[in-house]
Write an enzyme that holds these catalytic residues in place. Structure first.
Site, PDB file in Angstrom:
ATOM      1  N   CYS A  26     -19.901   0.890  -1.303  1.00 39.94           N
ATOM      2  CA  CYS A  26     -20.088   0.324  -2.696  1.00 39.94           C
ATOM      3  C   CYS A  26     -21.626   0.733  -3.254  1.00 39.94           C
ATOM      4  O   CYS A  26     -21.507   1.118  -4.493  1.00 39.94           O
ATOM      5  CB  CYS A  26     -20.131  -1.010  -2.691  1.00 39.94           C
ATOM      6  SG  CYS A  26     -18.429  -1.806  -2.212  1.00 39.94           S
ATOM      7  N   LEU A  71     -34.949  -8.184   2.795  1.00 43.30           N
ATOM      8  CA  LEU A  71     -36.318  -7.555   2.799  1.00 43.30           C
ATOM      9  C   LEU A  71     -36.439  -7.082   4.131  1.00 43.30           C
ATOM     10  O   LEU A  71     -37.731  -6.847   4.548  1.00 43.30           O
ATOM     11  CB  LEU A  71     -37.301  -8.988   2.786  1.00 43.30           C
ATOM     12  CG  LEU A  71     -37.493  -9.725   1.496  1.00 43.30           C
ATOM     13  CD1 LEU A  71     -38.169 -10.645   1.591  1.00 43.30           C
ATOM     14  CD2 LEU A  71     -37.831  -8.667   0.461  1.00 43.30           C
ATOM     15  N   ASP A  81       0.886  -1.090  -0.165  1.00 46.40           N
ATOM     16  CA  ASP A  81       0.062   0.128   0.006  1.00 46.40           C
ATOM     17  C   ASP A  81       0.766   1.238  -0.083  1.00 46.40           C
ATOM     18  O   ASP A  81       2.164   1.389   0.590  1.00 46.40           O
ATOM     19  CB  ASP A  81      -0.893  -0.098   1.009  1.00 46.40           C
ATOM     20  CG  ASP A  81      -2.158   0.997   1.057  1.00 46.40           C
ATOM     21  OD1 ASP A  81      -3.177   0.437   0.663  1.00 46.40           O
ATOM     22  OD2 ASP A  81      -1.781   2.237   0.924  1.00 46.40           O
TER      23      ASP A  81
HETATM   24  P1  NAD Z   1     -10.120   0.988   0.428  1.00 49.13           P
HETATM   25  O1  NAD Z   1     -10.174   2.719   0.268  1.00 49.13           O
HETATM   26  O2  NAD Z   1     -10.585   0.659   1.864  1.00 49.13           O
HETATM   27  O3  NAD Z   1      -8.680   0.620   0.025  1.00 49.13           O
HETATM   28  C1  NAD Z   1      -8.070   0.790  -1.008  1.00 49.13           C
HETATM   29  C2  NAD Z   1      -6.671   0.918  -0.710  1.00 49.13           C
HETATM   30  O4  NAD Z   1      -5.638   1.237  -1.859  1.00 49.13           O
HETATM   31  C3  NAD Z   1      -5.968   1.930   0.491  1.00 49.13           C
HETATM   32  O5  NAD Z   1      -5.366   1.545   1.543  1.00 49.13           O
HETATM   33  C4  NAD Z   1      -5.312   2.999  -0.438  1.00 49.13           C
HETATM   34  O6  NAD Z   1      -3.994   3.592   0.450  1.00 49.13           O
HETATM   35  C5  NAD Z   1      -4.721   1.960  -1.508  1.00 49.13           C
HETATM   36  N1  NAD Z   1      -4.013   2.522  -2.651  1.00 49.13           N
HETATM   37  C6  NAD Z   1      -4.539   3.642  -3.173  1.00 49.13           C
HETATM   38  N2  NAD Z   1      -3.615   3.946  -4.429  1.00 49.13           N
HETATM   39  C7  NAD Z   1      -2.482   3.134  -4.346  1.00 49.13           C
HETATM   40  C8  NAD Z   1      -1.396   2.740  -4.983  1.00 49.13           C
HETATM   41  N3  NAD Z   1      -1.196   3.671  -6.021  1.00 49.13           N
HETATM   42  N4  NAD Z   1      -0.611   1.905  -4.658  1.00 49.13           N
HETATM   43  C9  NAD Z   1      -0.873   1.003  -3.630  1.00 49.13           C
HETATM   44  N5  NAD Z   1      -1.974   1.012  -2.835  1.00 49.13           N
HETATM   45  C10 NAD Z   1      -2.912   2.072  -3.187  1.00 49.13           C
HETATM   46  O7  NAD Z   1     -11.099   0.600  -0.687  1.00 49.13           O
HETATM   47  P2  NAD Z   1     -11.838  -0.957  -0.849  1.00 49.13           P
HETATM   48  O8  NAD Z   1     -13.138  -0.707   0.157  1.00 49.13           O
HETATM   49  O9  NAD Z   1     -11.106  -1.909  -0.335  1.00 49.13           O
HETATM   50  O10 NAD Z   1     -12.149  -0.889  -2.282  1.00 49.13           O
HETATM   51  C11 NAD Z   1     -11.343  -1.360  -3.467  1.00 49.13           C
HETATM   52  C12 NAD Z   1     -12.017  -1.639  -4.465  1.00 49.13           C
HETATM   53  O11 NAD Z   1     -12.849  -2.950  -4.106  1.00 49.13           O
HETATM   54  C13 NAD Z   1     -13.075  -0.844  -5.055  1.00 49.13           C
HETATM   55  O12 NAD Z   1     -13.205  -0.836  -6.298  1.00 49.13           O
HETATM   56  C14 NAD Z   1     -14.462  -1.295  -4.226  1.00 49.13           C
HETATM   57  O13 NAD Z   1     -15.551  -0.835  -5.056  1.00 49.13           O
HETATM   58  C15 NAD Z   1     -14.351  -2.503  -4.469  1.00 49.13           C
HETATM   59  N6  NAD Z   1     -15.103  -3.564  -3.328  1.00 49.13           N
HETATM   60  C16 NAD Z   1     -15.200  -2.778  -2.139  1.00 49.13           C
HETATM   61  C17 NAD Z   1     -16.086  -3.745  -1.329  1.00 49.13           C
HETATM   62  C18 NAD Z   1     -16.183  -3.128   0.255  1.00 49.13           C
HETATM   63  O14 NAD Z   1     -17.076  -3.887   0.846  1.00 49.13           O
HETATM   64  N7  NAD Z   1     -15.352  -2.211   0.678  1.00 49.13           N
HETATM   65  C19 NAD Z   1     -16.360  -4.885  -1.711  1.00 49.13           C
HETATM   66  C20 NAD Z   1     -16.654  -5.343  -3.019  1.00 49.13           C
HETATM   67  C21 NAD Z   1     -15.576  -4.640  -3.909  1.00 49.13           C
END
Ligand code: NAD
Length: 428
Positions: free
Chosen positions: A260, A250, A35
């Site tokens: 999301c 429901l 990260d």
């Molecule tokens: P998040 O914001 O919790 O995590 C993203 C991470 O990526 C952060 O820790 C950030 O610091 C890191 N990051 C950003 N730029 C970076 C880079 N250049 N190099 C390395 N790390 C970097 O997001 P999330 O909730 O984990 O969501 C991630 C993806 O998964 C999104 O597309 C989201 O829509 C999808 N998603 C999320 C969920 C959920 O419940 N949160 C469920 C399914 C899918």
């Protein structure tokens, strides 16, 4: 048959990345999570999780002590010798509502020249259709395959969902790469749907849009039940016996939110409009959700205004968008709080776990009893179990007023009425 161990890099150690990394290590793989956020990586490495999810801290600790799980801020170090590179990067809404995939573009550019031949890039982020092809073009390396593998975990049960998924969706152009990605989940014993990349990307958006639409339907049904004198809980119970409708999702509530549904429904609406096949049902589901949040805010406002207090004290119970997570991203409770503090000076909030954005100013207390003390109106906005366990006599002895807006349908009206309290839920 046992799982073959593979070397995996997980780029982005947020909600999805950290859960995926910890679970893939638990399934026997050798995982390095990377990260850009140094503080986050330091804190995880020292055992402090940046999010609350049941079982996550234990899995991370287990992975670290077995040597299967490591953390770094160096992309180069993480992907060195990796057979699979998972992208778990943020895709927030862009100015036009479409998902902003700049973090993915940036990382893929940085990956150029770092990957060994035959590496498979696995995209777990929720991305617009054709993103898999875009990444394939950007990496520009014929021996590197790009596979779409959308994630369906739910916050609040992320570890369980990752280890026991309903399905694994794999979108690929090279079936061998798709099969290899599906095999990584061998230990989860879940059905694997291998399809083309655009269908895989669409499945994720359609799933979230359908679920959001289902909740909007239930919440509108609650308002209808209110108008005609039906009981929405009984009505939904009646619907739940029909296998075509299903038994879950429901439950009426204060509206949908989270990291999301809001962004994914918006992105789908924009994508559908651009494609020439507008999804007007989803536009309506979004509108209905906003109107429902207004509706519940009005209920609380009216209850506060009709209390005898000159400066009514409103107590909001719950800030997270659902129970068992500390995530407040796009939580209806935050929107309701924001609107209430514009009109009332005495709004107190309590949530056992919520992590709130610094931009929001709260009068937040640390205990449930302190929250309800002297309240003229109490509103339950998150379905935390401790709210369901509230005892009528305890509430009656601490509140100044007598009205509870039960936005989560947790309380027994009769029991509270016996203690002199009026419990109001839309459609009950
Ligand atoms: P998040 O914001 O919790 O995590 C993203 C991470 O990526 C952060 O820790 C950030 O610091 C890191 N990051 C950003 N730029 C970076 C880079 N250049 N190099 C390395 N790390 C970097 O997001 P999330 O909730 O984990 O969501 C991630 C993806 O998964 C999104 O597309 C989201 O829509 C999808 N998603 C999320 C969920 C959920 O419940 N949160 C469920 C399914 C899918």
């Amino acid at each position: 048959m046992s799982q073959t161990q593979h070397k995996i890099a997980v780029v982005g150690t947020g909600y999805v990345g950290l859960t995926s990394g910890a679970c893939l290590a638990h399934l026997g793989h050798l995982v390095t999570c990377v990260d850009v956020d140094e503080t986050k990586i330091k804190s995880i490495s020292s055992g402090v999780m940046p999010i609350y999810e049941e079982g996550l801290a234990e899995l991370v600790a287990g992975g670290q002590s077995s040597g299967n799980l490591g953390f770094t801020t160096s992309l180069e170090e993480a992907v060195r010798d990796a057979e699979f590179v998972f992208l778990c990067l943020p895709t927030p809404p862009g100015a036009d509502g479409m998902a902003d995939i700049s973090a993915i573009r940036l990382v893929v550019m940085q990956l150029r020249g770092l990957l060994r031949p035959g590496t498979i890039i696995v995209n777990k982020s929720t991305v617009p259709v054709n993103s898999t092809y875009m990444v394939q073009e950007l990496i520009n390396e014929p021996s590197v395959d790009v596979v779409s593998n959308p994630e369906f975990l739910r916050e609040g049960s992320a570890v369980h969902d990752f280890l026991h998924p309903d399905r694994i969706v794999v979108g690929c152009t090279n079936p061998i790469a798709g099969e290899r990605v599906g095999a990584l989940y061998f230990g989860t014993r879940s059905p694997v749907l291998v399809t083309d990349p655009v269908s895989a990307e669409s499945i994720k958006y359609m799933a979230n849009a359908f679920l959001a639409m289902k909740i909007s339907f239930v919440n509108q049904a609650a308002e209808y039940c209110d108008s005609v004198g039906a009981d929405v809980i009984e009505v939904m119970k009646g619907l739940s016996f029909d296998p075509r409708i299903g038994q879950t999702f429901l439950n009426p509530g204060p509206g949908w939110g989270g990291s999301c549904f809001p962004k994914d429904t918006k992105a789908l609406v924009v994508s559908a409009t651009e494609s020439g096949s507008p999804m007007t049902l989803i536009e309506e589901a979004i509108n209905a959700n906003l109107m429902h949040i207004d509706h519940i805010t009005r209920l609380i406002t009216r209850a506060a205004e009709s209390s005898r207090a000159s400066e009514p004290r409103i107590c909001l119970l719950g800030l997270t968008f659902k129970a068992n997570t500390d995530d407040t991203r796009e939580s209806p409770a935050l929107a309701i709080h924001q609107r209430l503090v514009e009109h009332f000076t005495n709004v107190v909030v309590y949530d056992p776990l919520a992590k709130v954005p610094e931009s929001h100013i709260f009068n937040r207390v640390d205990s449930l009893v302190d929250a309800i003390r002297d309240a003229d109106v109490v509103a339950i906005l998150t379905e935390w179990s401790e709210f369901a366990e509230l005892q009528p006599d305890l509430v009656a002895s601490h509140m100044r007023g007598d009205t509870i807006i039960d936005g989560r349908y947790l309380l027994n009206k009769q029991d509270f009425a016996a203690a002199g309290l009026s419990v109001i839920s839309i459609g009950r």
